[in-house]
Design an enzyme around this catalytic site. Structure first.
Site, PDB file in Angstrom:
ATOM      1  N   ASN A  18       0.871  -1.182   0.000  1.00 11.76           N
ATOM      2  CA  ASN A  18       0.000   0.000   0.000  1.00 11.76           C
ATOM      3  C   ASN A  18       0.905   1.228   0.000  1.00 11.76           C
ATOM      4  O   ASN A  18       1.481   1.569   1.028  1.00 11.76           O
ATOM      5  CB  ASN A  18      -0.900  -0.029   1.243  1.00 11.76           C
ATOM      6  CG  ASN A  18      -1.764   1.218   1.358  1.00 11.76           C
ATOM      7  OD1 ASN A  18      -1.798   2.048   0.451  1.00 11.76           O
ATOM      8  ND2 ASN A  18      -2.452   1.356   2.486  1.00 11.76           N
ATOM      9  N   LYS A  20       0.091   4.225  -0.268  1.00  6.39           N
ATOM     10  CA  LYS A  20      -0.565   5.397   0.331  1.00  6.39           C
ATOM     11  C   LYS A  20      -0.348   6.629  -0.576  1.00  6.39           C
ATOM     12  O   LYS A  20      -0.281   6.473  -1.787  1.00  6.39           O
ATOM     13  CB  LYS A  20      -0.075   5.603   1.770  1.00  6.39           C
ATOM     14  CG  LYS A  20      -0.238   4.313   2.606  1.00  6.39           C
ATOM     15  CD  LYS A  20      -0.070   4.504   4.073  1.00  6.39           C
ATOM     16  CE  LYS A  20      -0.252   3.163   4.784  1.00  6.39           C
ATOM     17  NZ  LYS A  20      -0.191   3.259   6.229  1.00  6.39           N
ATOM     18  N   HIS A 107      -9.518   1.228   4.790  1.00  8.21           N
ATOM     19  CA  HIS A 107      -8.273   1.417   5.545  1.00  8.21           C
ATOM     20  C   HIS A 107      -8.540   2.382   6.705  1.00  8.21           C
ATOM     21  O   HIS A 107      -9.336   3.329   6.562  1.00  8.21           O
ATOM     22  CB  HIS A 107      -7.185   1.969   4.617  1.00  8.21           C
ATOM     23  CG  HIS A 107      -5.824   1.913   5.241  1.00  8.21           C
ATOM     24  ND1 HIS A 107      -5.423   2.831   6.187  1.00  8.21           N
ATOM     25  CD2 HIS A 107      -4.804   1.039   5.094  1.00  8.21           C
ATOM     26  CE1 HIS A 107      -4.190   2.511   6.582  1.00  8.21           C
ATOM     27  NE2 HIS A 107      -3.791   1.437   5.931  1.00  8.21           N
ATOM     28  N   GLU A 109      -6.944   4.788   7.768  1.00  9.40           N
ATOM     29  CA  GLU A 109      -6.701   6.191   7.429  1.00  9.40           C
ATOM     30  C   GLU A 109      -7.896   6.784   6.693  1.00  9.40           C
ATOM     31  O   GLU A 109      -8.226   7.959   6.862  1.00  9.40           O
ATOM     32  CB  GLU A 109      -5.402   6.304   6.603  1.00  9.40           C
ATOM     33  CG  GLU A 109      -4.175   6.070   7.484  1.00  9.40           C
ATOM     34  CD  GLU A 109      -2.988   5.444   6.778  1.00  9.40           C
ATOM     35  OE1 GLU A 109      -2.973   5.392   5.537  1.00  9.40           O
ATOM     36  OE2 GLU A 109      -2.070   4.997   7.487  1.00  9.40           O
ATOM     37  N   GLU A 179      -5.258  -4.744  10.614  1.00  6.82           N
ATOM     38  CA  GLU A 179      -4.253  -3.701  10.802  1.00  6.82           C
ATOM     39  C   GLU A 179      -4.566  -2.910  12.077  1.00  6.82           C
ATOM     40  O   GLU A 179      -5.359  -1.952  12.038  1.00  6.82           O
ATOM     41  CB  GLU A 179      -4.264  -2.731   9.617  1.00  6.82           C
ATOM     42  CG  GLU A 179      -3.941  -3.375   8.288  1.00  6.82           C
ATOM     43  CD  GLU A 179      -3.344  -2.387   7.306  1.00  6.82           C
ATOM     44  OE1 GLU A 179      -2.315  -2.707   6.729  1.00  6.82           O
ATOM     45  OE2 GLU A 179      -3.901  -1.279   7.141  1.00  6.82           O
ATOM     46  N   GLY A 185       2.529   2.508  10.840  1.00 12.43           N
ATOM     47  CA  GLY A 185       3.481   3.614  10.677  1.00 12.43           C
ATOM     48  C   GLY A 185       4.180   4.015  11.960  1.00 12.43           C
ATOM     49  O   GLY A 185       4.817   5.066  12.013  1.00 12.43           O
ATOM     50  N   SER A 225       3.484  -1.883  10.501  1.00 10.56           N
ATOM     51  CA  SER A 225       4.932  -1.920  10.761  1.00 10.56           C
ATOM     52  C   SER A 225       5.551  -3.275  10.454  1.00 10.56           C
ATOM     53  O   SER A 225       6.515  -3.683  11.097  1.00 10.56           O
ATOM     54  CB  SER A 225       5.238  -1.500  12.199  1.00 10.56           C
ATOM     55  OG  SER A 225       4.822  -0.168  12.426  1.00 10.56           O
TER      56      SER A 225
HETATM   57  P1  13P Z   1       3.057   0.512   7.712  1.00 11.86           P
HETATM   58  O1  13P Z   1       3.607  -0.799   7.170  1.00 11.86           O
HETATM   59  O2  13P Z   1       3.768   1.702   7.223  1.00 11.86           O
HETATM   60  O3  13P Z   1       2.912   0.442   9.206  1.00 11.86           O
HETATM   61  O4  13P Z   1       1.569   0.639   7.129  1.00 11.86           O
HETATM   62  C1  13P Z   1       0.707  -0.425   7.210  1.00 11.86           C
HETATM   63  C2  13P Z   1      -0.516  -0.101   6.440  1.00 11.86           C
HETATM   64  O5  13P Z   1      -1.273   0.763   6.823  1.00 11.86           O
HETATM   65  C3  13P Z   1      -0.753  -0.842   5.198  1.00 11.86           C
HETATM   66  O6  13P Z   1      -2.018  -0.618   4.718  1.00 11.86           O
END
Ligand code: 13P
Length: 266
Positions: A18, A20, A107, A109, A179, A185, A225
């Site tokens: 992803n 982002k 997601h 976010e 997640e 992150g 992560s």
């Molecule tokens: P990170 O691997 O940067 O923690 O992000 C995970 C994520 O949100 C994947 O969709």
């Protein structure tokens, strides 16, 4: 409440990146070329998906097509209406035309910053499946929910609502990503035991409403992560079928190493 279902043989591991809101078109071409260059025939035993921003889909599609790559393309979001006056939105047909096979939905976010709800997630899941795309539906708790001991109930409800009214065959072809928000992150991944517990629970919830067969076929990923330093602990877990990778998917070497680790783990 639910035991792990061990029918992992039926499930091809998946490593999905992803990206982002990262990578301009020029940068996306470079990154996808680098990933494609790292890829190997053996990668066909893992489903490798990259999910760039909408504006990069066409150029990444061109790179993967030119290279005859087995890497699949995914989007990060979609709108459920087929067309019309929805400024800024992208339809399933638009993604399909660019050969997207997967689409991330719900997601955390998008839930936090863009008002995504379990109801809109469900509409998107159904719209994707109606045109043969596979949703990668995200669920996960924040730290308050975890500290209150409500994680399994919370993610179980997200899963039930997200897949409401979806048939067993469609569920079997779909993907859920667990997640935990506090792990995204932050560099603070869940423990492998926490990931396994949540993924096994999700599979049990799916078995409850869609039957054991669909639940044993559906892929469930861990995300948060995950990186080359910890993936070897997550990937062998019986109910963890791979990873949804954020930060580490922006580095071709790291992402490729994760694919190699998934190949070895199963
Ligand atoms: P990170 O691997 O940067 O923690 O992000 C995970 C994520 O949100 C994947 O969709």
């Amino acid at each position: 409440m639910f035991g792990a279902m061990q029918d992992t043989a039926a499930r091809m591991p998946m490593i999905a990146g992803n990206w982002k809101m990262n990578k301009t078109t020029v940068e996306a071409v470079t990154l996808s070329q680098q990933i494609s260059f790292e890829s190997d025939k053996a990668w066909e035993a893992v489903e490798v998906v990259i999910c760039p921003p909408f504006t990069d889909l066409k150029s990444v599609f061109n790179v993967l097509t030119f290279d005859h790559s087995s890497i699949k393309l995914g989007a990060q979001d979609v709108y459920w209406e087929p067309d019309g006056a929805y400024t800024g939105a992208i339809s399933v047909s638009m993604l399909k035309e660019l050969t997207c096979e997967y689409c991330i939905v719900g997601h955390s976010e998008r839930r936090e910053y863009f008002g995504e709800t379990d109801e809109t997630v469900n509409k998107k899941v159904k719209a994707l499946l109606a045109q043969g795309l596979h949703p990668i539906m995200c669920c996960g708790e924040d730290l308050d929910v975890r500290d209150a001991g409500d994680t399994l109930a919370f993610i179980g409800e997200q899963v039930r609502l997200g897949w409401k009214g979806v048939g067993e065959e469609d569920i079997a072809k779909s993907v859920i990503a667990y997640e935990p928000i506090w792990a995204i992150g932050t560099g603070r991944a869940a423990t492998p035991e926490q990931a396994q517990e949540a993924c096994a629970h999700i599979r049990g919830v799916v078995a409850d409403f869609a039957g054991a067969d669909a639940a044993s076929k559906m892929r469930i990923l861990y995300g948060g992560s995950m990186n080359t330093g910890n993936a070897e602990l997550f990937l062998p877990q019986p109910d963890v079928d791979g990873g949804l990778i954020g930060g580490a998917s922006l580095d071709a070497k790291a992402f490729s190493t994760l694919v190699e680790m998934a190949l070895k783990a199963k």
